[in-house]
Scaffold this motif. Structure first.
Motif, PDB file in Angstrom:
ATOM      1  N   GLY A  37       0.812  -1.215   0.000  1.00  0.00           N
ATOM      2  CA  GLY A  37       0.000   0.000   0.000  1.00  0.00           C
ATOM      3  C   GLY A  37       0.843   1.262   0.000  1.00  0.00           C
ATOM      4  N   ASP A  38       1.893   1.276   0.823  1.00  0.00           N
ATOM      5  CA  ASP A  38       2.780   2.444   0.848  1.00  0.00           C
ATOM      6  C   ASP A  38       3.482   2.639  -0.492  1.00  0.00           C
ATOM      7  OD1 ASP A  38       2.127   3.096   3.449  1.00  0.00           O
ATOM      8  OD2 ASP A  38       3.899   2.145   4.323  1.00  0.00           O
ATOM      9  N   LEU A  39       3.906   1.532  -1.109  1.00  0.00           N
ATOM     10  CA  LEU A  39       4.544   1.621  -2.425  1.00  0.00           C
ATOM     11  C   LEU A  39       3.587   2.213  -3.456  1.00  0.00           C
ATOM     12  CD1 LEU A  39       7.006   0.879  -4.282  1.00  0.00           C
ATOM     13  CD2 LEU A  39       5.762  -1.232  -4.768  1.00  0.00           C
ATOM     14  N   LEU A  40       2.359   1.695  -3.491  1.00  0.00           N
ATOM     15  CA  LEU A  40       1.378   2.181  -4.463  1.00  0.00           C
ATOM     16  C   LEU A  40       1.016   3.651  -4.225  1.00  0.00           C
ATOM     17  CD1 LEU A  40      -0.932  -0.950  -4.697  1.00  0.00           C
ATOM     18  CD2 LEU A  40       0.718  -0.138  -6.394  1.00  0.00           C
ATOM     19  N   GLU A  41       0.887   4.044  -2.959  1.00  0.00           N
ATOM     20  CA  GLU A  41       0.634   5.456  -2.663  1.00  0.00           C
ATOM     21  C   GLU A  41       1.755   6.333  -3.209  1.00  0.00           C
ATOM     22  OE1 GLU A  41      -2.012   5.522   1.444  1.00  0.00           O
ATOM     23  OE2 GLU A  41       0.121   5.943   1.568  1.00  0.00           O
ATOM     24  N   GLY A  42       2.983   5.920  -2.976  1.00  0.00           N
ATOM     25  CA  GLY A  42       4.128   6.690  -3.462  1.00  0.00           C
ATOM     26  C   GLY A  42       4.157   6.800  -4.975  1.00  0.00           C
ATOM     27  N   ILE A  43       3.893   5.686  -5.649  1.00  0.00           N
ATOM     28  CA  ILE A  43       3.873   5.695  -7.112  1.00  0.00           C
ATOM     29  C   ILE A  43       2.806   6.662  -7.618  1.00  0.00           C
ATOM     30  CG2 ILE A  43       3.332   4.321  -9.167  1.00  0.00           C
ATOM     31  CD1 ILE A  43       4.542   1.889  -7.646  1.00  0.00           C
ATOM     32  N   CYS A  44       1.616   6.585  -7.047  1.00  0.00           N
ATOM     33  CA  CYS A  44       0.516   7.459  -7.479  1.00  0.00           C
ATOM     34  C   CYS A  44       0.823   8.925  -7.212  1.00  0.00           C
ATOM     35  CB  CYS A  44      -0.789   7.062  -6.785  1.00  0.00           C
ATOM     36  SG  CYS A  44      -1.442   5.487  -7.335  1.00  0.00           S
ATOM     37  N   LEU A  45       1.316   9.237  -6.031  1.00  0.00           N
ATOM     38  CA  LEU A  45       1.601  10.635  -5.693  1.00  0.00           C
ATOM     39  C   LEU A  45       2.678  11.210  -6.616  1.00  0.00           C
ATOM     40  CD1 LEU A  45       1.395  10.424  -1.814  1.00  0.00           C
ATOM     41  CD2 LEU A  45      -0.258  11.510  -3.365  1.00  0.00           C
ATOM     42  N   HIS A  46       3.699  10.422  -6.939  1.00  0.00           N
ATOM     43  CA  HIS A  46       4.709  10.878  -7.889  1.00  0.00           C
ATOM     44  C   HIS A  46       4.081  11.101  -9.267  1.00  0.00           C
ATOM     45  CE1 HIS A  46       7.743   9.713  -4.931  1.00  0.00           C
ATOM     46  NE2 HIS A  46       8.614  10.391  -5.657  1.00  0.00           N
ATOM     47  N   ALA A  47       3.260  10.156  -9.712  1.00  0.00           N
ATOM     48  CA  ALA A  47       2.624  10.270 -11.031  1.00  0.00           C
ATOM     49  C   ALA A  47       1.727  11.501 -11.119  1.00  0.00           C
ATOM     50  CB  ALA A  47       1.817   9.007 -11.341  1.00  0.00           C
ATOM     51  N   PHE A  48       0.992  11.790 -10.045  1.00  0.00           N
ATOM     52  CA  PHE A  48       0.106  12.956 -10.039  1.00  0.00           C
ATOM     53  C   PHE A  48       0.880  14.252 -10.240  1.00  0.00           C
ATOM     54  CE2 PHE A  48      -3.226  10.766  -7.094  1.00  0.00           C
ATOM     55  CZ  PHE A  48      -3.601   9.938  -8.130  1.00  0.00           C
ATOM     56  N   GLU A  49       2.152  14.253  -9.832  1.00  0.00           N
ATOM     57  CA  GLU A  49       2.989  15.440  -9.991  1.00  0.00           C
ATOM     58  C   GLU A  49       3.871  15.375 -11.232  1.00  0.00           C
ATOM     59  OE1 GLU A  49       5.120  16.252  -6.372  1.00  0.00           O
ATOM     60  OE2 GLU A  49       3.307  16.083  -5.158  1.00  0.00           O
ATOM     61  N   GLY A  50       3.667  14.334 -12.060  1.00  0.00           N
ATOM     62  CA  GLY A  50       4.445  14.191 -13.277  1.00  0.00           C
ATOM     63  C   GLY A  50       5.895  13.812 -13.025  1.00  0.00           C
ATOM     64  N   LYS A  51       6.157  13.167 -11.882  1.00  0.00           N
ATOM     65  CA  LYS A  51       7.519  12.792 -11.514  1.00  0.00           C
ATOM     66  C   LYS A  51       7.680  11.277 -11.591  1.00  0.00           C
ATOM     67  CE  LYS A  51       7.963  16.594  -8.220  1.00  0.00           C
ATOM     68  NZ  LYS A  51       8.155  16.939  -6.804  1.00  0.00           N
ATOM     69  N   SER A  52       8.904  10.841 -11.817  1.00  0.00           N
ATOM     70  CA  SER A  52       9.205   9.413 -11.778  1.00  0.00           C
ATOM     71  C   SER A  52       9.346   8.986 -10.319  1.00  0.00           C
ATOM     72  CB  SER A  52      10.495   9.123 -12.528  1.00  0.00           C
ATOM     73  OG  SER A  52      10.832   7.754 -12.373  1.00  0.00           O
ATOM     74  N   ALA A  53       8.752   7.864  -9.991  1.00  0.00           N
ATOM     75  CA  ALA A  53       8.830   7.364  -8.618  1.00  0.00           C
ATOM     76  C   ALA A  53      10.121   6.600  -8.353  1.00  0.00           C
ATOM     77  CB  ALA A  53       7.630   6.454  -8.342  1.00  0.00           C
ATOM     78  N   PHE A  54      10.862   6.263  -9.415  1.00  0.00           N
ATOM     79  CA  PHE A  54      12.009   5.389  -9.262  1.00  0.00           C
ATOM     80  C   PHE A  54      13.266   5.937  -9.902  1.00  0.00           C
ATOM     81  CE2 PHE A  54       8.204   2.623  -9.859  1.00  0.00           C
ATOM     82  CZ  PHE A  54       8.043   2.292  -8.519  1.00  0.00           C
ATOM     83  N   GLY A  55      14.379   5.723  -9.219  1.00  0.00           N
ATOM     84  CA  GLY A  55      15.679   6.057  -9.761  1.00  0.00           C
ATOM     85  C   GLY A  55      16.238   4.881 -10.545  1.00  0.00           C
TER      86      GLY A  55
END
Length: 82
Positions: free
Chosen positions: A30-48
């Motif tokens: 759940g924490d991973l998915l929240e992070g991915i979504c929040l990054h996507a909403f801001e147009g940012k990549s969630a992963f290096g």
């Protein structure tokens, strides 16, 4: 923050990759998915670069060959409202 339980359906191989990635980062799915979504909403990549390399290994292990181009090819059937 109020969290709720969801009943989301996803491709099994994709879920396995996500669970493996969450375990790699020592966090819940759940924490991973929240992070991915929040990054996507801001147009940012969630992963290096390091995490993307881990994702590629997990995709190979679990046979997950889906790409973003496949994201709308297999939608859930619509439910008819009563």
């Amino acid at each position: 923050m109020e969290r709720i339980q969801t009943g989301v359906r996803m491709d099994a191989s994709l879920v396995k990759v996500l669970k493996g990635l969450a375990e790699y980062h020592e966090m819940s799915l759940g924490d991973l998915l929240e992070g991915i979504c929040l990054h996507a909403f801001e147009g940012k990549s969630a992963f290096g670069a390091e995490t993307r390399a881990v994702i590629e290994k997990l995709r190979d292990v679990y046979g997950c060959r889906w790409t973003s181009a496949d994201s709308h090819l297999h939608p859930e059937p619509s439910r008819k409202r009563k």
